[in-house]
Structures are given as structure tokens and as C-alpha cells.
Scaffold this active site. Structure first.
Site, PDB file in Angstrom:
ATOM      1  N   HIS A 217       0.690  -5.725   2.409  1.00 59.89           N
ATOM      2  CA  HIS A 217       1.441  -4.988   3.445  1.00 59.89           C
ATOM      3  C   HIS A 217       2.883  -5.494   3.515  1.00 59.89           C
ATOM      4  CE1 HIS A 217      -2.424  -3.460   4.981  1.00 59.89           C
ATOM      5  NE2 HIS A 217      -2.854  -4.583   4.474  1.00 59.89           N
TER       6      HIS A 217
ATOM      7  N   HIS B 267       0.845  -1.207   0.000  1.00 58.97           N
ATOM      8  CA  HIS B 267       0.000   0.000   0.000  1.00 58.97           C
ATOM      9  C   HIS B 267       0.880   1.256   0.000  1.00 58.97           C
ATOM     10  CE1 HIS B 267       1.137   0.676   4.191  1.00 58.97           C
ATOM     11  NE2 HIS B 267       0.970  -0.627   4.355  1.00 58.97           N
TER      12      HIS B 267
ATOM     13  N   ARG C 293      -5.892   0.848   3.998  1.00 52.56           N
ATOM     14  CA  ARG C 293      -4.726   1.380   3.286  1.00 52.56           C
ATOM     15  C   ARG C 293      -4.413   0.561   2.027  1.00 52.56           C
ATOM     16  NH1 ARG C 293      -3.106  -0.646   8.309  1.00 52.56           N
ATOM     17  NH2 ARG C 293      -1.287  -2.020   8.434  1.00 52.56           N
TER      18      ARG C 293
ATOM     19  N   GLU D  17      -1.787  -7.139   7.174  1.00 48.15           N
ATOM     20  CA  GLU D  17      -0.462  -6.956   7.769  1.00 48.15           C
ATOM     21  C   GLU D  17      -0.338  -7.897   8.981  1.00 48.15           C
ATOM     22  OE1 GLU D  17       2.771  -4.616   7.351  1.00 48.15           O
ATOM     23  OE2 GLU D  17       2.615  -6.673   8.104  1.00 48.15           O
TER      24      GLU D  17
HETATM   25  O1  LIG Z   1       2.584  -2.655  10.404  1.00 47.69           O
HETATM   26  C1  LIG Z   1       3.389  -1.728  10.232  1.00 47.69           C
HETATM   27  O2  LIG Z   1       3.665  -0.840  11.038  1.00 47.69           O
HETATM   28  C2  LIG Z   1       4.173  -1.698   8.929  1.00 47.69           C
HETATM   29  O3  LIG Z   1       3.332  -1.828   7.875  1.00 47.69           O
HETATM   30  C3  LIG Z   1       5.241  -2.751   8.941  1.00 47.69           C
HETATM   31  O4  LIG Z   1       6.129  -2.336   9.879  1.00 47.69           O
HETATM   32  P1  LIG Z   1       7.597  -2.982   9.914  1.00 47.69           P
HETATM   33  O5  LIG Z   1       8.285  -2.629   8.597  1.00 47.69           O
HETATM   34  O6  LIG Z   1       8.231  -2.323  11.126  1.00 47.69           O
HETATM   35  O7  LIG Z   1       7.411  -4.470  10.058  1.00 47.69           O
END
Ligand SMILES: O=C(O)[C@H](O)COP(=O)(O)O
Length: 235
Positions: free
Chosen positions: A168, A10, A61, A88
Site C-alpha cells: 500500500h 495495489h 486490494r 496500509e
Molecule cells: O489508505 C488510503 O486511503 C491510501 O491508500 C493512502 O492514502 P494517502 O495517500 O492519503 O496516505
């Protein structure tokens, strides 16, 4: 017959902009994130990649990014499938918290393990939805993405449908493990930029050629990866 899958994280979200953990928090795109989504549509058009089907998570998102991409392509009628399996990873107690504050409170080792290890989950938070997880390690995400790849994405790709997945950072890292046969050590070094399409083509055995796919804008992808690496104050 072409077998093409395009992965797209996203566009930038408010959590990405604030350097906070989002996970299953349904945070919106920023204006930059909306621009990234429209730009991703232009990149797909420029490479002649017109999706026949789109798969997204249940988080806005990703849903909104997909809609902006399809609108930029004039393909608003393209079928869109939504699944929680593409959500995610659930970041448990860390959701909504700043990466720098988590790192300061729990230390570099815990921060690194919670963020990029394969089988260590952050401390549990509240389930985002009834029956949903309270926290996830990347191995949990892979376990829920695997049946979606085998049962929904691979059949679309095998049928020659240009298949776009808008998801994600960590659900795409889990998917890349499946596509490229990455082990826990390799995937710990894999980071996905926001809003840059990653094209996968496959041979008859559904092996990616080349392994790891090809970003439609390598320079933009490299800049996006650098941003991910800089989060939380850097490695
Ligand atoms: O969920 C989140 O905050 C991000 O999309 C992924 O975070 P990260 O790169 O710290 O795993």
C-alpha cells in the site's frame, strides 16, 4: 547473483477512486485497478522479472492485485506470503471519510500533518481487528514493516529470489525509508502510484543501486504520483 526486489502498490481501489481514506478498510479494486494489476504483470514480463515469491498484506486490494499479476505471468503457483505487517497505515477516525471533507472540517495544517507527517497520527478510530491499532503515524508503520524487511524480505532477496511485494501507499513509503535511508523530511515528499512496479537492485551490502529504485514505466508512474498529489484538492 542478482538481488531484485519489486515493490507494487495495489491497483486503484474504490476508495482511491472516491478520494476517501481507506487505511485498514478492506475496499475492493475498481475495474481500472484490475486493469492496472494485469498491466503490472505485463510490465514485469516485458522486463524479464518473473517473481519467485510474493509478499502481500492481508487486505484484498493487495491480495487480488497479486493474484492478477501472477495470472498475467502464468505463475499462479508462485508462493504467496501474507502479513498484517504490510497492511496500509491505519487512518483512525479518517477511514471512510473524503479527503476534501476532512480538510474542510479540520483545516489544511491538520490534514497535511495527518496525511504526510512522520510521527503525527490521526485521531483514533475503532480497531479494525481485535488487538489491532486504532490509528497509526507513519513511524508506527515503519516500526512494524522493519522486522518484516529484515526477517522475511531481505533473506529472500539475499538468496537471489526475485521478490515481489504488493502492498500500500504508506507501507511501501515506510519500506522505502528502510531501503533508501530516507529521513522524515524526505519521506514526506515521497508518493507511490497505484499499479506501477518499482524495481530495486542491490549490491553485496544490500544497498539499493540506484537509490530509490527504477519504475518499469516512468511515465505511468509520474501520472500516478500526480494523481496522489491531486487528492484532497491538491497539496
Ligand atoms: O489508505 C488510503 O486511503 C491510501 O491508500 C493512502 O492514502 P494517502 O495517500 O492519503 O496516505
Amino acid at each position: 547473483m542478482p538481488r531484485t526486489l519489486v515493490l507494487l502498490r495495489h491497483g486503484q481501489s474504490t476508495a482511491n477512486a472516491d478520494d476517501t481514506f481507506a487505511g485498514w478498510l478492506d475496499v475492493p479494486l475498481t475495474e481500472r485497478g484490475r486493469w492496472e494489476a494485469r498491466n503490472a504483470g505485463k510490465l514485469l514480463a516485458g522486463h524479464g522479472l518473473l517473481p519467485d515469491v510474493v509478499h502481500t498484506s492481508l487486505l484484498h486490494r493487495a491480495i487480488d492485485t497479486a493474484e492478477l499479476v501472477l495470472s498475467a505471468l502464468g505463475r499462479e503457483n508462485c508462493p504467496v506470503r501474507r502479513s498484517r505487517r504490510l497492511n496500509e497505515r491505519h487512518y483512525g477516525l479518517l477511514q471512510g471519510r473524503s479527503r476534501k471533507a476532512v480538510r474542510a472540517e479540520f483545516g489544511d495544517e491538520a490534514y497535511r500533518l495527518w496525511r504526510r507527517s512522520y510521527d503525527v497520527a490521526p485521531p483514533p478510530g475503532e480497531p479494525a481487528t481485535p488487538g489491532g491499532p486504532r490509528t497509526e503515524a507513519l513511524s508506527d508503520v515503519r516500526a512494524r514493516v522493519a522486522p518484516y524487511w529484515a526477517g522475511r524480505l531481505a533473506p529472500d532477496v539475499r538468496a537471489g529470489r526475485v521478490t515481489l511485494v504488493v502492498a500500500h501507499g504508506n507501507s511501501l513509503r515506510a519500506l522505502c525509508m528502510l531501503l533508501d535511508g530516507l529521513g522524515p523530511d524526505e519521506v514526506s515528499r515521497l508518493n507511490v502510484p497505484t499499479g506501477v512496479p518499482l524495481r530495486y537492485d542491490f549490491d553485496d551490502e544490500l544497498e539499493p543501486v540506484p537509490r530509490g529504485g527504477t519504475y518499469l514505466d516512468p511515465d505511468l508512474a509520474a501520472a500516478g504520483v500526480a494523481e496522489v498529489l491531486a487528492q484532497g484538492g491538491g497539496r
